[in-house]
Scaffold this motif. Structure first.
Motif, mmCIF file in Angstrom:
data_model
loop_
_atom_site.group_PDB
_atom_site.id
_atom_site.type_symbol
_atom_site.label_atom_id
_atom_site.label_comp_id
_atom_site.label_asym_id
_atom_site.label_seq_id
_atom_site.Cartn_x
_atom_site.Cartn_y
_atom_site.Cartn_z
ATOM 1 N N SER A 42 0.791 -1.214 -0.004
ATOM 2 C CA SER A 42 0.008 0.057 -0.055
ATOM 3 C C SER A 42 0.964 1.193 0.059
ATOM 4 O O SER A 42 0.526 2.270 -0.715
ATOM 5 C CB SER A 42 -0.951 0.008 1.179
ATOM 6 N N ILE A 43 1.967 1.163 0.785
ATOM 7 C CA ILE A 43 2.786 2.533 0.795
ATOM 8 C C ILE A 43 3.432 2.414 -0.674
ATOM 9 O O ILE A 43 3.480 3.576 -0.993
ATOM 10 C CB ILE A 43 3.895 2.199 2.099
ATOM 11 N N ILE A 44 4.078 1.743 -1.233
ATOM 12 C CA ILE A 44 4.855 1.744 -2.324
ATOM 13 C C ILE A 44 3.628 2.333 -3.643
ATOM 14 O O ILE A 44 3.931 2.941 -4.329
ATOM 15 C CB ILE A 44 5.273 0.191 -3.100
ATOM 16 N N LEU A 48 4.203 5.704 -5.304
ATOM 17 C CA LEU A 48 4.260 5.839 -6.952
ATOM 18 C C LEU A 48 3.195 6.577 -7.425
ATOM 19 O O LEU A 48 3.243 7.273 -8.611
ATOM 20 C CB LEU A 48 4.309 4.395 -7.651
ATOM 21 N N SER A 49 2.099 6.740 -6.855
ATOM 22 C CA SER A 49 0.931 7.545 -7.497
ATOM 23 C C SER A 49 1.242 9.110 -7.204
ATOM 24 O O SER A 49 0.754 9.959 -8.149
ATOM 25 C CB SER A 49 -0.385 7.226 -6.661
ATOM 26 N N GLY A 50 2.028 9.291 -6.254
ATOM 27 C CA GLY A 50 2.413 10.645 -6.010
ATOM 28 C C GLY A 50 1.208 11.730 -5.589
ATOM 29 O O GLY A 50 1.528 12.896 -5.827
ATOM 30 N N ARG A 51 0.313 11.274 -5.134
ATOM 31 C CA ARG A 51 -1.053 12.207 -5.012
ATOM 32 C C ARG A 51 -1.128 12.416 -3.703
ATOM 33 O O ARG A 51 -1.891 13.346 -3.362
ATOM 34 C CB ARG A 51 -2.199 11.231 -5.360
ATOM 35 N N THR A 53 0.857 13.536 0.325
ATOM 36 C CA THR A 53 2.159 13.822 1.275
ATOM 37 C C THR A 53 2.449 12.281 1.914
ATOM 38 O O THR A 53 1.417 11.683 2.006
ATOM 39 C CB THR A 53 1.903 15.182 1.855
ATOM 40 N N GLN A 54 3.642 12.437 2.389
ATOM 41 C CA GLN A 54 3.900 11.155 3.254
ATOM 42 C C GLN A 54 2.939 11.499 4.688
ATOM 43 O O GLN A 54 2.455 10.313 4.989
ATOM 44 C CB GLN A 54 5.301 11.069 3.639
ATOM 45 N N GLY A 71 9.993 2.786 2.606
ATOM 46 C CA GLY A 71 9.321 2.444 1.227
ATOM 47 C C GLY A 71 10.039 3.586 0.326
ATOM 48 O O GLY A 71 10.378 2.994 -0.820
ATOM 49 N N SER A 72 9.920 4.814 0.600
ATOM 50 C CA SER A 72 10.290 5.823 -0.151
ATOM 51 C C SER A 72 12.019 5.336 -0.729
ATOM 52 O O SER A 72 12.290 5.410 -1.728
ATOM 53 C CB SER A 72 10.118 7.062 0.410
#
Length: 90
Positions: A42-44, A48-51, A53-54, A71-72
């Motif tokens: 879920s984190i990855i 990857l979606s970039g939608r 913030t952390q 993950g980042s």
């Protein structure tokens, strides 16, 4: 790559569908390990979606910022071809 790990991956590839693979993994992984993999997936996917913030990911996924940072960092280290594969498939 560790020989036992490679053998395990080959065994996983012999499964025919998601249900069969799930049953196989249930045999080898604890509930906590499955949850850890689910969180990491879920984190990855979110990274990857970039939608988001952390901080938003942390709240939505109910995981720590540290897990998201790991993950980042993992994404930064992977082969570009694998990153493209992930972006297309998750």
């Amino acid at each position: 790559m560790n020989a036992a790990w490679k053998s395990f991956l080959k065994l996983c590839l012999k499964t025919h569908d998601a249900d069969e693979l799930s049953k196989l993994l249930d045999c080898f992984l604890t509930h906590e390990e499955i949850n850890a993999i689910t969180d990491r997936f879920s984190i990855i996917k979110a990274l990857l979606s970039g939608r988001q913030t952390q901080r938003e990911m942390s709240e939505v996924l109910n995981v720590s910022i540290a897990k998201i940072t790991r993950g980042s960092n993992a994404i930064k280290l992977i082969d570009p071809k694998l990153k493209l594969f992930l972006e297309k498939n998750i």
